[in-house]
Design an enzyme around this catalytic site. Structure first.
Site, PDB file in Angstrom:
ATOM      1  N   ASP A 132       0.854  -1.197   0.000  1.00  0.00           N
ATOM      2  CA  ASP A 132       0.000   0.000   0.000  1.00  0.00           C
ATOM      3  C   ASP A 132       0.888   1.244   0.000  1.00  0.00           C
ATOM      4  OD1 ASP A 132      -1.990   1.885   0.258  1.00  0.00           O
ATOM      5  OD2 ASP A 132      -2.325   1.503   2.398  1.00  0.00           O
ATOM      6  N   ASP A 152       1.892  -9.901  20.730  1.00  0.00           N
ATOM      7  CA  ASP A 152       1.956 -10.665  19.483  1.00  0.00           C
ATOM      8  C   ASP A 152       3.314 -10.579  18.798  1.00  0.00           C
ATOM      9  OD1 ASP A 152      -0.673 -11.398  19.858  1.00  0.00           O
ATOM     10  OD2 ASP A 152      -1.472  -9.750  18.670  1.00  0.00           O
ATOM     11  N   ASP A 180       2.204   8.603  36.742  1.00  0.00           N
ATOM     12  CA  ASP A 180       3.641   8.367  36.727  1.00  0.00           C
ATOM     13  C   ASP A 180       4.002   7.015  36.117  1.00  0.00           C
ATOM     14  OD1 ASP A 180       4.129  10.795  37.861  1.00  0.00           O
ATOM     15  OD2 ASP A 180       4.330  10.043  39.903  1.00  0.00           O
ATOM     16  N   ASP A 201      -6.150  -5.293  20.219  1.00  0.00           N
ATOM     17  CA  ASP A 201      -6.170  -3.899  19.759  1.00  0.00           C
ATOM     18  C   ASP A 201      -5.850  -2.908  20.872  1.00  0.00           C
ATOM     19  OD1 ASP A 201      -6.751  -4.780  17.221  1.00  0.00           O
ATOM     20  OD2 ASP A 201      -8.907  -4.493  17.427  1.00  0.00           O
ATOM     21  N   LEU A 226       6.267  13.810  31.544  1.00  0.00           N
ATOM     22  CA  LEU A 226       6.119  13.631  30.102  1.00  0.00           C
ATOM     23  C   LEU A 226       4.775  14.198  29.673  1.00  0.00           C
ATOM     24  CD1 LEU A 226       6.914  12.394  27.347  1.00  0.00           C
ATOM     25  CD2 LEU A 226       6.024  10.206  28.179  1.00  0.00           C
ATOM     26  N   GLU A 227       4.801  15.277  28.915  1.00  0.00           N
ATOM     27  CA  GLU A 227       3.586  15.916  28.422  1.00  0.00           C
ATOM     28  C   GLU A 227       3.733  16.180  26.932  1.00  0.00           C
ATOM     29  OE1 GLU A 227       0.739  16.527  30.159  1.00  0.00           O
ATOM     30  OE2 GLU A 227       1.691  15.467  31.821  1.00  0.00           O
ATOM     31  N   HIS A 270       8.643  17.014  38.108  1.00  0.00           N
ATOM     32  CA  HIS A 270       7.830  16.724  36.932  1.00  0.00           C
ATOM     33  C   HIS A 270       7.286  17.993  36.285  1.00  0.00           C
ATOM     34  CE1 HIS A 270       6.808  12.448  38.650  1.00  0.00           C
ATOM     35  NE2 HIS A 270       8.101  12.634  38.407  1.00  0.00           N
ATOM     36  N   CYS A 313      -1.530  13.846  38.829  1.00  0.00           N
ATOM     37  CA  CYS A 313      -0.602  12.766  39.186  1.00  0.00           C
ATOM     38  C   CYS A 313      -1.335  11.465  39.469  1.00  0.00           C
ATOM     39  CB  CYS A 313       0.210  13.140  40.426  1.00  0.00           C
ATOM     40  SG  CYS A 313       1.102  14.696  40.296  1.00  0.00           S
TER      41      CYS A 313
END
Length: 659
Positions: A122, A165, A344, A382, A402-403, A463, A641
Site C-alpha cells: 500500500d 503478538d 507516573d 487492539d 512527560l507531556e 515533573h 498525578c
C-alpha cells in the site's frame, strides 16, 4: 525509472531469455561479434522495441531493419510492453556482416518470454494494496508522499497469551492479521516456462529484528522472514499467481532502530552452479511511531486508583467524569498494590497505519506498585504495550514528567501533532537529575512530535506537570498554556491584604484531623524566607516560559498565570507546592478537575479559586475543584498525578507531515 539488466549473448546458438516487464535489456553487440564483422542488422517481433545506443546517440530501430556500423561500445537496447502468451513467442535477431555486404557472417538469436512480476504494498497509503506503484521502493513524507506503513504488532490478540503478538513467531489467531501490513507478490506469464527458476524474498541483517514476514497459504501462516531468517526462496510457477504475505513490525523507531524497513524480491535464473538474480526490486515500509495525545483531544477512558485513604477523592472525581460523560476505570488495590500514582506509571498514546489505528500504553521504568497494570488491565486485543527498561531510574523517569503540547506552528514550521515536553536538569549543570537516556532516545526517535526539554529539576518531585498544563480554547491557537505563578499569587494576597483581609487564613476549612496549621495571608507576606523561595521558583518558571514561547511559537496572550506558592525543602534544596497545585489538573474536554487549594475564605469564597475561574471560564471551561489534600497533596502529588486519560487520536495522519 526502468530497471536495467545487462545481457550477455553468443553467436551461433539460441539465447533463451526471460524478460520481466518494466526492465531494459542492454546487449553489447560489439564484444560477441564474429571476427571480421563490420556492420549488423537487427530484426525483432512486433511486440519488441529495439534501439541502438552508442557513445553519440540513441536511435530506434525501424520496423524494416537498417544496417549499422559496428563500433566498440555499441549497445542494443530491448524492451517489451506486453507479457507473452507462449514460451519464446518473441524474437530478436542480430545479423553480422563483413566486407561482403550481401553475405552474413553469423547471427545471434534471442528468444524472449515476457513475464510480469511485481511485489506490491500500500504505497499510496489508502488502505489497499495497489498494483505496481512506481513509488513503492522509497519513502516520502507529506500529503503527496508515498511509501507503505508498518504497525508494531504490540497488542495481544490471542486469549491467554503470555506476551504481546510481536514476541510470537506464529500467528495464533487470524484476527492478528489485522495488525499487519499486507504485501502481495503478483506474477503473470504463459502456461509454460523454463524449469528451475526461483523467486527470492530477502531482508538485510539490519532489518532482521524489526519485522516478521508471514506467508499466507489457504489454511496456514508460515514465517518466512525475520529473526534468523534473512531470505526465503520459492519456485517460480507458470501462469498467473498471487502470493499473499503479512508483515508485522517488532520494534518502534529508536536510537539503534531505523524507521525504514526494506523487503527485496529477486527472480533467480538457474546456472551451472546455483542461481543468479536477473531481476530485483524492493518495497519500503516506515515503522509507525508511538504518538502522544494532548489535552485538547477528546477523552475516551479515564483511569484512577482506589487505595485505602482516597474514598472522598474518588467520590468527587467520579462525579467529574460522569459530568464529562467519559468512561471511568477504577484500578483496585489488587492491581495497584497501594500505588496511586497512575500518571507516573503509564502514558497513553496510539499508533496508526492507513488500515488500522489502536491505542498503545507506554510503560515507564519506575516499576512500583502499578507495575503489572499494563499487563493485567490494558494489554489485549487492539490495545498495545511498549516499555523501556533502565538499570537506574529517578523521579524524572516517571511520566508525570512527560507531556505533549497541542498542535502549533513555529516560525512557519508546522507541528500538527504538537511537541513532546519533558523535564531535565538545567542545561549548564554537570550534575542533577535527567530523564534516563533510553526513554529520551525513544521519544526523540518517534520524529513526529519533536521533543522540548525544560528545566524541572528545581522541583522536589521534578515533573513538568507540576508547573504547566494545556487547556482547550475557542480562539487564537485553540488552547492556552497554564503556568504556575508565585508572582501572581503574591500579588493576589497583597491585594487582599490591602483590602483588609490579611488575617484570613489558608487551610482554615481543612479537616482538623490532618493537623495542618492554618496560615494567615499576613504571615505569608511577612515570611521573607518563603518570599525568597518563591522569587527563585518564579525565575525557574520564567526560564521555562521563554523556552516554551520560542519552541511553541507562543505570545503572552497564549499563556495564563495560575496562582500557586512553593516552599524549598532545605536538605534537598528543591521546591514543592505550599498548597494544592492548581495547574496539576485533569482536562476532560471543557471540564477541568482542579486541585482544591483550600485558600483563605473571603465572604465565603476562596479568592484562589475565583482567580482561576475568572481566567478560565470565559474560555468556555467548567472548573471543578476536587479535594485531593489528604490523599494526594500531602504525598507530593495532585489530581493529574493520580489519574490518567486515554484520548481519541488525531484526525491528522502522521505520514502527511512535511518533514
Amino acid at each position: 525509472m526502468s530497471k536495467q539488466r545487462t545481457l550477455r549473448v553468443e553467436c551461433g546458438k539460441p539465447n533463451q531469455v526471460i524478460y520481466v516487464l518494466g526492465t531494459v535489456l542492454n546487449i553489447d553487440v560489439y564484444k560477441p561479434a564474429p571476427v571480421g564483422s563490420k556492420s549488423f542488422e537487427v530484426h525483432s517481433s512486433p511486440g519488441v522495441k529495439c534501439s541502438i545506443s552508442d557513445l553519440h546517440n540513441v536511435t530506434i530501430v525501424a520496423q524494416h531493419a537498417k544496417r549499422w556500423i559496428l563500433n566498440n561500445g555499441t549497445l542494443l537496447v530491448v524492451t517489451m510492453g506486453k507479457r507473452s502468451n507462449y514460451l519464446n513467442d518473441n524474437k530478436v535477431t542480430i545479423t553480422y556482416y563483413g566486407d561482403k555486404l550481401d553475405q552474413p557472417i553469423d547471427k545471434i538469436i534471442l528468444q524472449l518470454t515476457a513475464v510480469y512480476i511485481s511485489l506490491d504494498v500500500d504505497a499510496d497509503r489508502d488502505g489497499k494494496v495497489e498494483k505496481n506503484n512506481p513509488n513503492k521502493g522509497s519513502w516520502k513524507w507529506g500529503p503527496k508522499g508515498h511509501g507503505a506503513i508498518l504497525l508494531v504488532n504490540c497488542d495481544k490478540d490471542a486469549p491467554g497469551a503470555a506476551v504481546s503478538d510481536r514476541n510470537d513467531d506464529t500467528v495464533p489467531i487470524f484476527e492478528d492479521l489485522g495488525d499487519m501490513s499486507q504485501m502481495i507478490l503478483r506474477t503473470e506469464g504463459p502456461n509454460s516456462l523454463p524449469p528451475d527458476y526461483k523467486l527470492q524474498l530477502y531482508i538485510s541483517a539490519s532489518d532482521e529484528k524489526k519485522v516478521h514476514v508471514f506467508r499466507h497459504d489457504l489454511i496456514k501462516m508460515t514465517k518466512v522472514l525475520g529473526g534468523t531468517l534473512l531470505s526465503t526462496v520459492m519456485d517460480y510457477t507458470k501462469g498467473n499467481n498471487e502470493y499473499n504475505f503479512f508483515i508485522e513490525g517488532l520494534k518502534f523507531p529508536d536510537e539503534d532502530t531505523g524507521s525504514l524497513v526494506t523487503v527485496n524480491l529477486s527472480l533467480l535464473e538457474p546456472m551451472i552452479v546455483g542461481h543468479a538474480p536477473i531481476f530485483t526490486e524492493q518495497v519500503v515500509f516506515h515503522l509507525a511511531p508511538w504518538i502522544m495525545t494532548p489535552n485538547t483531544l477528546a477523552p475516551r477512558d479515564v483511569f484512577v486508583c482506589s487505595v485505602m485513604d482516597n474514598a472522598k477523592f474518588l467520590k468527587e472525581f467520579t462525579a467529574l467524569v460522569e459530568k464529562a460523560m467519559s468512561k471511568l476505570t477504577i484500578c483496585n488495590e489488587d492491581v495497584n498494590r497501594g500505588d496511586r500514582w497512575i500518571q507516573d506509571e503509564i502514558e497513553f498514546g496510539y499508533s496508526e497505519a492507513p488500515h488500522k489505528t489502536f491505542p498503545i500504553v507506554f510503560d515507564s521504568p519506575r516499576n512500583r506498585g502499578l507495575e503489572m497494570l499494563p499487563y493485567k488491565k490494558l494489554l489485549g486485543p487492539d490495545f498495545g504495550h511498549v516499555t523501556r527498561a533502565a538499570d537506574k531510574v529517578n523521579s524524572l523517569d516517571s511520566f508525570g514528567n512527560l507531556e505533549v503540547s497541542p498542535p502549533v506552528t513555529v516560525n512557519g514550521k508546522e507541528y500538527p501533532m504538537g511537541r513532546i515536553i519533558i523535564g531535565s536538569a538545567f542545561p549548564t549543570t554537570s550534575h542533577g537529575r535527567n530523564m534516563t537516556k533510553v526513554i529520551r532516545n525513544f521519544l526523540y526517535a518517534q520524529t513526529v512530535q519533536s521533543p522540548i526539554e525544560l528545566f524541572s529539576d528545581w522541583l522536589y518531585v521534578g515533573h513538568v506537570d507540576e508547573f504547566l498544563t494545556f487547556v482547550p480554547a475557542p480562539d487564537r491557537k485553540g488552547f492556552r498554556l497554564l503556568l504556575v505563578s508565585p508572582d501572581a499569587c503574591c500579588k493576589l494576597f497583597m491585594k487582599l491584604q490591602q483590602e483588609g483581609h490579611g488575617a484570613a487564613m489558608l487551610f482554615e476549612n481543612l479537616n482538623p484531623g490532618l493537623n495542618k496549621t492554618p496560615i494567615k495571608i499576613n504571615e505569608i507576606l511577612n515570611n521573607q524566607a518563603l518570599l525568597r523561595d518563591n522569587a527563585y521558583v518564579q525565575k525557574c518558571v520564567d526560564w521555562n516560559r521563554d523556552v516554551l514561547k520560542k519552541e511553541l511559537g507562543l505570545d503572552e496572550d497564549d499563556i495564563i498565570d495560575i496562582p500557586v506558592l512553593f516552599h524549598i525543602r532545605e536538605y534537598f534544596e528543591r521546591a514543592e507546592a505550599l498548597f494544592p497545585d492548581m495547574v496539576n489538573m485533569i482536562v476532560l474536554g471543557k471540564y477541568l478537575g482542579i486541585p482544591k487549594p483550600f485558600g483563605p475564605l473571603i465572604n465565603g469564597k476562596c479568592p484562589l479559586e475565583s482567580a482561576v475561574r475568572a481566567a478560565l471560564e470565559p474560555l468556555g471551561l467548567d472548573c471543578n475543584f476536587i479535594d485531593d489534600f489528604a490523599a494526594y497533596h500531602l504525598q507530593l502529588g495532585e489530581v493529574h498525578c493520580g489519574s490518567n486519560v486515554l484520548r481519541k487520536p488525531f484526525a491528522f495522519k502522521w505520514w502527511n507531515m512535511e518533514m
